[in-house]
Design an enzyme around this catalytic site. Structure first.
Site, PDB file in Angstrom:
ATOM      1  N   ASN A 133      40.355  79.214  44.618  1.00  0.00           N
ATOM      2  CA  ASN A 133      39.110  78.861  44.718  1.00  0.00           C
ATOM      3  C   ASN A 133      38.220  79.664  43.319  1.00  0.00           C
ATOM      4  O   ASN A 133      37.605  79.653  42.080  1.00  0.00           O
ATOM      5  CB  ASN A 133      38.374  78.184  45.009  1.00  0.00           C
ATOM      6  CG  ASN A 133      38.548  76.757  45.800  1.00  0.00           C
ATOM      7  OD1 ASN A 133      39.162  76.375  45.548  1.00  0.00           O
ATOM      8  ND2 ASN A 133      37.551  76.793  47.060  1.00  0.00           N
ATOM      9  N   GLU A 175      38.487  65.964   6.027  1.00  0.00           N
ATOM     10  CA  GLU A 175      38.581  64.113   6.846  1.00  0.00           C
ATOM     11  C   GLU A 175      38.585  64.863   8.110  1.00  0.00           C
ATOM     12  O   GLU A 175      38.356  64.677   9.052  1.00  0.00           O
ATOM     13  CB  GLU A 175      39.697  63.635   6.163  1.00  0.00           C
ATOM     14  CG  GLU A 175      38.459  62.840   4.573  1.00  0.00           C
ATOM     15  CD  GLU A 175      39.607  62.065   4.078  1.00  0.00           C
ATOM     16  OE1 GLU A 175      39.205  61.104   4.013  1.00  0.00           O
ATOM     17  OE2 GLU A 175      41.080  62.071   3.403  1.00  0.00           O
ATOM     18  N   GLN A 205      39.912  70.359  38.821  1.00  0.00           N
ATOM     19  CA  GLN A 205      40.739  70.868  38.111  1.00  0.00           C
ATOM     20  C   GLN A 205      40.865  70.563  36.814  1.00  0.00           C
ATOM     21  O   GLN A 205      41.210  70.882  35.793  1.00  0.00           O
ATOM     22  CB  GLN A 205      41.886  70.068  38.776  1.00  0.00           C
ATOM     23  CG  GLN A 205      43.510  70.793  38.530  1.00  0.00           C
ATOM     24  CD  GLN A 205      43.957  70.364  39.915  1.00  0.00           C
ATOM     25  OE1 GLN A 205      44.403  71.289  40.614  1.00  0.00           O
ATOM     26  NE2 GLN A 205      45.086  69.231  39.470  1.00  0.00           N
ATOM     27  N   THR A 239      17.937  65.261  -1.306  1.00  0.00           N
ATOM     28  CA  THR A 239      17.264  64.678   0.300  1.00  0.00           C
ATOM     29  C   THR A 239      17.646  63.051  -0.011  1.00  0.00           C
ATOM     30  O   THR A 239      17.871  62.253  -1.072  1.00  0.00           O
ATOM     31  CB  THR A 239      16.178  64.902  -0.173  1.00  0.00           C
ATOM     32  OG1 THR A 239      15.601  64.185  -0.927  1.00  0.00           O
ATOM     33  CG2 THR A 239      16.271  66.386   0.272  1.00  0.00           C
ATOM     34  N   HIS A 240      17.930  62.571   1.708  1.00  0.00           N
ATOM     35  CA  HIS A 240      18.263  61.302   1.410  1.00  0.00           C
ATOM     36  C   HIS A 240      19.294  61.041   0.415  1.00  0.00           C
ATOM     37  O   HIS A 240      19.835  59.641  -0.269  1.00  0.00           O
ATOM     38  CB  HIS A 240      17.223  59.979   0.799  1.00  0.00           C
ATOM     39  CG  HIS A 240      15.974  60.389   1.741  1.00  0.00           C
ATOM     40  ND1 HIS A 240      15.217  60.175   2.796  1.00  0.00           N
ATOM     41  CD2 HIS A 240      15.266  61.368   1.290  1.00  0.00           C
ATOM     42  CE1 HIS A 240      14.843  60.631   3.566  1.00  0.00           C
ATOM     43  NE2 HIS A 240      13.801  61.663   1.794  1.00  0.00           N
ATOM     44  N   LYS A 261      40.464  72.200  32.654  1.00  0.00           N
ATOM     45  CA  LYS A 261      40.697  72.832  32.099  1.00  0.00           C
ATOM     46  C   LYS A 261      41.090  71.846  30.462  1.00  0.00           C
ATOM     47  O   LYS A 261      41.179  72.453  29.816  1.00  0.00           O
ATOM     48  CB  LYS A 261      42.211  73.166  32.277  1.00  0.00           C
ATOM     49  CG  LYS A 261      41.453  74.454  33.338  1.00  0.00           C
ATOM     50  CD  LYS A 261      43.381  74.710  34.005  1.00  0.00           C
ATOM     51  CE  LYS A 261      42.505  74.956  35.780  1.00  0.00           C
ATOM     52  NZ  LYS A 261      41.748  74.103  36.441  1.00  0.00           N
ATOM     53  N   LYS A 313      46.390  59.394  -6.608  1.00  0.00           N
ATOM     54  CA  LYS A 313      45.786  60.451  -5.050  1.00  0.00           C
ATOM     55  C   LYS A 313      46.256  61.925  -4.917  1.00  0.00           C
ATOM     56  O   LYS A 313      47.091  62.233  -4.929  1.00  0.00           O
ATOM     57  CB  LYS A 313      45.846  59.509  -4.331  1.00  0.00           C
ATOM     58  CG  LYS A 313      45.468  57.756  -4.481  1.00  0.00           C
ATOM     59  CD  LYS A 313      43.949  57.692  -4.105  1.00  0.00           C
ATOM     60  CE  LYS A 313      43.112  58.304  -2.697  1.00  0.00           C
ATOM     61  NZ  LYS A 313      42.968  57.420  -2.092  1.00  0.00           N
ATOM     62  N   SER A 349      49.359  60.714  -1.661  1.00  0.00           N
ATOM     63  CA  SER A 349      49.054  58.878  -1.058  1.00  0.00           C
ATOM     64  C   SER A 349      50.915  58.951  -1.290  1.00  0.00           C
ATOM     65  O   SER A 349      51.315  59.364  -2.202  1.00  0.00           O
ATOM     66  CB  SER A 349      48.017  58.298  -1.964  1.00  0.00           C
ATOM     67  OG  SER A 349      48.587  56.809  -2.126  1.00  0.00           O
ATOM     68  N   SER A 374      48.917  69.833  38.256  1.00  0.00           N
ATOM     69  CA  SER A 374      48.124  70.621  36.719  1.00  0.00           C
ATOM     70  C   SER A 374      48.792  71.460  36.049  1.00  0.00           C
ATOM     71  O   SER A 374      48.882  72.785  35.254  1.00  0.00           O
ATOM     72  CB  SER A 374      46.478  71.393  37.607  1.00  0.00           C
ATOM     73  OG  SER A 374      47.111  72.104  37.995  1.00  0.00           O
TER      74      SER A 374
HETATM   75  N1  ARG Z   1      44.364  74.342  40.527  1.00  0.00           N
HETATM   76  C1  ARG Z   1      42.902  74.282  40.972  1.00  0.00           C
HETATM   77  C2  ARG Z   1      41.831  73.657  39.847  1.00  0.00           C
HETATM   78  O1  ARG Z   1      41.701  74.294  38.448  1.00  0.00           O
HETATM   79  C3  ARG Z   1      42.906  75.592  41.749  1.00  0.00           C
HETATM   80  C4  ARG Z   1      42.849  75.334  43.268  1.00  0.00           C
HETATM   81  C5  ARG Z   1      42.212  75.001  43.525  1.00  0.00           C
HETATM   82  N2  ARG Z   1      43.076  73.920  45.223  1.00  0.00           N
HETATM   83  C6  ARG Z   1      42.603  73.967  46.159  1.00  0.00           C
HETATM   84  N3  ARG Z   1      42.892  72.744  46.683  1.00  0.00           N
HETATM   85  N4  ARG Z   1      41.223  74.198  46.665  1.00  0.00           N
HETATM   86  O2  ARG Z   1      40.656  74.089  40.344  1.00  0.00           O
END
Ligand code: ARG
Length: 459
Positions: A111, A291, A323, A156-157, A326, A284, A278, A24
């Site tokens: 963790n 938008e 994971q 309205t509408h 993110k 334009k 445009s 990641s």
């Molecule tokens: N990269 C992991 C995450 O973003 C964190 C690591 C936890 N990985 C694990 N094998 N316990 O959640």
């Protein structure tokens, strides 16, 4: 291949595809500063409770600071085999400090580490968003103040309904963004909780002082259940749902600005700097910014949906699925921040065409309700007054006139209660000013709303 920090129980090396698939780093590398700050606090705490020596703490902190510099100067080398930002930093720390680096991960797990990083990231983003929304609200209030008496049709509408003040319309958005800001402020309370020290899920056997770590990292609260601490992403869902609501408001505002800048409405002109042309049609001038904001709204909803779906059905406690939190989180935050910023810049660059708005407010029977109110004032029950005004509208449509363009004789044919004073009763100014009910579009109400907003915003 770099050595894995967890390879003790493995006899085979990881498949290359699996390394790439599970990595990641491309996404979470942007958490580096929080990760390092968290690690510095963690080892400071470990020294404080004598799990490591002061000397070891100093070596670790110096190494972590060096890594920060390396990352910021673009000298840091990333490698899929090291999975994520946490392992990258720890592994580089080993290269710099030797075996001392191996002590850093005492009494913690990735963790709780990743939970900490996300919370630190998100509280900074949330604070930024709160202050940006505050700025946006100031702009809306000053626009309302500068356009205080302009009247435009209220819809309205999407059908002309009753006249309203442009300032009242703008202050409606002020209210929406005020609630958005409050939602983020509220959400911040639950983001700003310190999970570190929960370790993998069960807490730790070391005599750590989590409150000390929290103090170092400026967290007012320490999480109270180690399993919940590593499994919880509610705060992130809350953030993305607040972001989604805020985007709805931007999208509705965008939609109105798009309509208003069309030839059909022609209520506003957005300055050249905030529109695009445009490649084929020379005439334009397109409201692309609005938008794109409207389009990005769907994207933020998608981010929220991704996170909700990700978390659904996960058993306690941490699961690697998480994971995947993110990307939507970063995307939602980045998108919303950009939309706020672009609106802060664009709003003062909109010209409101007062004359067109005023003209539009004089056509389309926006005074029909007031004609009914006029008859009620003269003693007719509202339903009968409504019917008389309705018949007047129907007659006026046939004769291609507005109610106020009919003669007194014509008007009196719908009710003998009508006299000359009806004409002043049906002017836009009077219609606006009679709406004195709290929160209505009456000028004094809007002035009071603006004054209250200015007080809140310390303007
Ligand atoms: N990269 C992991 C995450 O973003 C964190 C690591 C936890 N990985 C694990 N094998 N316990 O959640």
């Amino acid at each position: 291949m770099s050595e894995k920090l967890w390879d003790g129980r493995f006899t085979q090396s990881t498949d290359k595809l699996v390394e790439k698939f599970t990595s990641s780093i491309d996404v979470d590398k942007r958490l580096y500063a929080y990760d390092i700050e968290g690690s510095i606090a963690h080892c400071t705490m470990l020294a404080e409770v004598s799990v490591i020596t002061d000397k070891e703490r100093d070596v670790l902190i110096a190494g972590l600071n060096q890594i920060k510099t390396e990352i910021e100067q673009g000298q840091f080398i990333y490698d899929d085999s090291l999975e994520d930002i946490h392992m990258h930093i720890e592994s580089r720390l080993f290269q710099i400090t030797g075996k001392t680096a191996h002590k850093l991960h005492t009494a913690r797990s990735r963790n709780d580490q990743v939970a900490l990083d996300i919370r630190m990231y998100l509280r900074e983003e949330t604070r930024h968003i709160v202050s940006a929304l505050n700025e946006l609200r100031k702009i809306l209030v000053s626009l309302a103040e500068n356009n205080i008496t302009t009247v435009l049709p209220g819809y309205t509408h999407l059908q002309r309904a009753q006249p309203v003040l442009l300032s009242h319309h703008l202050m409606a958005y002020y209210e929406m963004f005020t609630r958005d800001q409050q939602r983020f402020e509220d959400c911040l309370k639950r983001i700003n909780v310190m999970p570190l020290g929960s370790a993998a899920l069960a807490g730790t056997t070391y005599p750590i002082d989590r409150h000390f770590t929290a103090k170092l990292l400026d967290f007012p609260i320490v999480s109270s259940n180690s399993m919940d601490s590593v499994a919880d992403r509610d705060f992130a869902v809350e953030f993305l749902s607040s972001a989604s609501l805020c985007m709805i408001h931007f999208s509705r505002l965008s939609e109105e600005l798009i309509l208003w800048s069309s030839s059909e409405f022609s209520f506003i002109e957005i300055s050249d700097a905030f529109t695009t042309g445009s490649s084929i049609m020379p005439q334009k001038k397109n409201p692309d910014v609005c938008e794109i904001v409207r389009g990005k709204t769907g994207r933020v909803f998608g981010d929220l949906m991704a996170l909700l779906t990700l978390m659904k059905s996960l058993p306690m406690a941490y699961n690697r699925d998480m994971q995947e939190d993110k990307e939507p989180l970063f995307d939602g935050a980045d998108t919303l921040k950009m939309c706020i910023e672009v609106y802060i810049r664009m709003l003062p660059n909109i010209r409101f065409k007062h004359d067109v708005m005023e003209q539009a407010a004089s056509k389309g029977f926006l005074n029909a309700t007031d004609m009914a109110d006029y008859l009620v004032n003269k003693g007719l029950p509202f339903r009968q007054a409504h019917s008389a005004a309705g018949r007047t509208v129907s007659y006026a449509i046939l004769n291609k006139k507005e109610i106020h363009e009919l003669s007194i004789k014509e008007l009196q044919s719908f009710s003998e209660l009508i006299s000359e004073d009806i004409f002043s009763f049906l002017t836009k100014e009077q219609m606006i000013n009679r709406r004195k009910s709290f929160g209505g579009t009456g000028l004094d109400n809007v002035k009071a709303a603006i004054a209250k907003a200015k007080e809140l915003l310390e303007l």
